[in-house]
Structures are given as C-alpha cells and as structure tokens.
Write an enzyme that holds these catalytic residues in place. Sequence first.
Site, PDB file in Angstrom:
ATOM      1  N   ASN A  10       0.880  -1.166   0.000  1.00  0.00           N
ATOM      2  CA  ASN A  10       0.000   0.000   0.000  1.00  0.00           C
ATOM      3  C   ASN A  10       0.914   1.210   0.000  1.00  0.00           C
ATOM      4  OD1 ASN A  10      -1.743   2.090   0.484  1.00  0.00           O
ATOM      5  ND2 ASN A  10      -2.343   1.435   2.538  1.00  0.00           N
ATOM      6  N   TRP A  11       0.990   1.845  -1.151  1.00  0.00           N
ATOM      7  CA  TRP A  11       1.934   2.959  -1.283  1.00  0.00           C
ATOM      8  C   TRP A  11       1.485   4.217  -0.538  1.00  0.00           C
ATOM      9  CZ3 TRP A  11       3.938   3.271  -7.069  1.00  0.00           C
ATOM     10  CH2 TRP A  11       4.649   2.089  -7.359  1.00  0.00           C
ATOM     11  N   LYS A  12       0.202   4.266  -0.182  1.00  0.00           N
ATOM     12  CA  LYS A  12      -0.357   5.470   0.474  1.00  0.00           C
ATOM     13  C   LYS A  12      -0.114   6.697  -0.415  1.00  0.00           C
ATOM     14  CE  LYS A  12       0.082   3.109   4.828  1.00  0.00           C
ATOM     15  NZ  LYS A  12       0.145   3.180   6.284  1.00  0.00           N
ATOM     16  N   HIS A  95      -9.354   1.623   4.766  1.00  0.00           N
ATOM     17  CA  HIS A  95      -8.084   1.724   5.501  1.00  0.00           C
ATOM     18  C   HIS A  95      -8.294   2.658   6.708  1.00  0.00           C
ATOM     19  CE1 HIS A  95      -3.945   2.618   6.522  1.00  0.00           C
ATOM     20  NE2 HIS A  95      -3.625   1.514   5.871  1.00  0.00           N
ATOM     21  N   GLU A  97      -6.566   4.941   7.836  1.00  0.00           N
ATOM     22  CA  GLU A  97      -6.262   6.347   7.554  1.00  0.00           C
ATOM     23  C   GLU A  97      -7.453   7.026   6.878  1.00  0.00           C
ATOM     24  OE1 GLU A  97      -2.614   5.504   5.516  1.00  0.00           O
ATOM     25  OE2 GLU A  97      -1.725   4.895   7.417  1.00  0.00           O
ATOM     26  N   GLU A 167      -5.292  -4.755  10.398  1.00  0.00           N
ATOM     27  CA  GLU A 167      -4.221  -3.790  10.653  1.00  0.00           C
ATOM     28  C   GLU A 167      -4.458  -3.070  11.968  1.00  0.00           C
ATOM     29  OE1 GLU A 167      -2.252  -2.627   6.665  1.00  0.00           O
ATOM     30  OE2 GLU A 167      -3.878  -1.219   7.046  1.00  0.00           O
ATOM     31  N   GLY A 173       2.903   2.112  10.745  1.00  0.00           N
ATOM     32  CA  GLY A 173       3.889   3.186  10.613  1.00  0.00           C
ATOM     33  C   GLY A 173       4.660   3.464  11.888  1.00  0.00           C
ATOM     34  N   SER A 213       3.615  -2.356  10.058  1.00  0.00           N
ATOM     35  CA  SER A 213       5.075  -2.447  10.231  1.00  0.00           C
ATOM     36  C   SER A 213       5.663  -3.799   9.833  1.00  0.00           C
ATOM     37  CB  SER A 213       5.478  -2.093  11.671  1.00  0.00           C
ATOM     38  OG  SER A 213       5.096  -0.767  11.971  1.00  0.00           O
ATOM     39  N   GLY A 234       2.971  -1.258   4.163  1.00  0.00           N
ATOM     40  CA  GLY A 234       3.074   0.168   3.857  1.00  0.00           C
ATOM     41  C   GLY A 234       4.502   0.547   3.515  1.00  0.00           C
ATOM     42  N   GLY A 235       5.197   1.141   4.483  1.00  0.00           N
ATOM     43  CA  GLY A 235       6.538   1.676   4.279  1.00  0.00           C
ATOM     44  C   GLY A 235       7.494   0.759   3.531  1.00  0.00           C
TER      45      GLY A 235
HETATM   46  P1  13P Z   1       3.262   0.210   7.550  1.00  0.00           P
HETATM   47  O1  13P Z   1       3.689  -1.090   6.951  1.00  0.00           O
HETATM   48  O2  13P Z   1       4.020   1.390   7.049  1.00  0.00           O
HETATM   49  O3  13P Z   1       3.172   0.128   9.044  1.00  0.00           O
HETATM   50  O4  13P Z   1       1.745   0.456   7.033  1.00  0.00           O
HETATM   51  C1  13P Z   1       0.820  -0.539   7.166  1.00  0.00           C
HETATM   52  C2  13P Z   1      -0.395  -0.166   6.419  1.00  0.00           C
HETATM   53  O5  13P Z   1      -1.124   0.715   6.827  1.00  0.00           O
HETATM   54  C3  13P Z   1      -0.663  -0.860   5.165  1.00  0.00           C
HETATM   55  O6  13P Z   1      -1.937  -0.568   4.697  1.00  0.00           O
END
Ligand code: 13P
Length: 250
Positions: A10-12, A95, A97, A167, A173, A213, A234-235
Amino acid sequence: MARKKIIAGNWKMNMTPSEAVELVNTLKPLVANEEVDVVFCVPAIDIIPVVEAAKGSNIQVGAENMYFEEKGAFTGEISPNMLTDAGVKYVVLGHSERREYFAETSETVNKKMLKAFEHGITPIMCCGETLEQREQGVTMDFIRQQVKVGFLNVTADQAKTAVIAYEPIWAIGTGKTATTEQAEEVCKGIRECIVEIYDEATADAIRIQYGGSVNAKTAPELFAQPDIDGGLVGGASLKPDFGAIVNYNK
Ligand code: 13P
C-alpha cells in the site's frame, strides 16, 4: 484446499508517476514468486503508468480507494469503471487512515464493497483496533462489528474471493509490529466471524492479511501462521525490502 498467499503493497500518498515507474522497474525482478499473489496498491494518478510498467510481470495493480457510485457529480472521486478500464484488479477499502482522516465509515465501506464485487474488483477490506480499544479488551468486538457491517449483503460466493486486512492501528507506521501471537489470534477471530456470517467453506476460502510495520524480518513468521494469508505492507513496500517480504518462504 490451501489458500494462496497474497502480499500487497500500500503505497499510500507516495510516489509521483515517474517515481512510480522507476520503483516498479526496480521491484519487478525482485517480487517474482509464483506461490504468492503480488499486488501494488498505488495512488490513482500512478495507476496507468504502473499497469504499463508492470506488464509481463506477476504484479497486479490495485487502487487505494474507490467511490460507490457509477458516475456523476462527485468531484474528486474515482469510479469502479475507471479502475477496471485502467487495468485495476484490487481495491483497498476502509483503511484506518481513510476512516480517521476522511470520515470513512463501515457503512460507506459496505457500499464500496458491494460496488467492487459488482465490477469484478477484489476488495481488500481493512479493519483494526486502536491501542485504547486493545487496552480496554474490546479488540475483537470492534473488529467483528467492522467485518459484519462491511460484509452486509455480500454473498458467500463474493466473500470467498475477498481479502480482509487486519491492521492494528497502533502498529501502522510505528515500527511496532504486532507479535505473531497477537496477529494470529485476531486473524483467527476474523475467520470465526466469517463462519458465523456464512459457513466453513467461505471462511476456508477468504484470505486474511496482517498489516502494520511488516518488514523482511517479521514477515516469515507472520505469514507462516495458519490464519494469516499474507500481508498489507506500507513503508516497506516502497523499498527493495519488498522483494524479500514477497519471497518470505525462499
Ligand atoms: P506500515 O507497513 O508502514 O506500518 O503500514 C501498514 C499499512 O497501513 C498498510 O496498509
């Protein structure tokens, strides 16, 4: 029947279109693993160049959100038809967020779920508790509600093809991955919830990811759990590390 693992990035809100093409070209050879479904969920503006750059590879492309109407006066939104026409196969829905910053609710997530299935797009529906909820001991109650409302009026046949991403918000994050036991416990609880809503066959088929994470170190043990069918990353999906995560079993 064994479920095929699904590992999605997930590149956000990261990567311009030109950066996106560069990243896909870097990752393409690193994410080849035929035992895993590999999905890159990317910002809307990156979808077309990423689909193009991913041609000839095992990478499938997903969106990070979608609206639940077909077309019309909804400034700034993206319709399911726009996504399928561009080559999108998956969409991340609900998500945390989006729930936190953009007023997404389980009710709107449910509308989007139904719309995604109608258009043959596989939803990756996110759920997860806050740290406060975990400390209050209501993690499973909260997640069961998110899942039950999210899947309202979704048929068993549709649900079998869906992906749920667990999640925990406190792990996103933060560099603080849930322990393998915590992640497996909730993913198992989600599968039991699917048995209650549908039946054993549906629960056996649906794929449940862990996200929060995930990195190359934590992935192998997480993905080896009986109820964890892969990850939403994510990251680490923006780095060559993602290749190691996808090849967690090599
Ligand atoms: P991280 O892997 O950066 O913690 O993000 C997880 C996430 O929200 C994937 O959708």
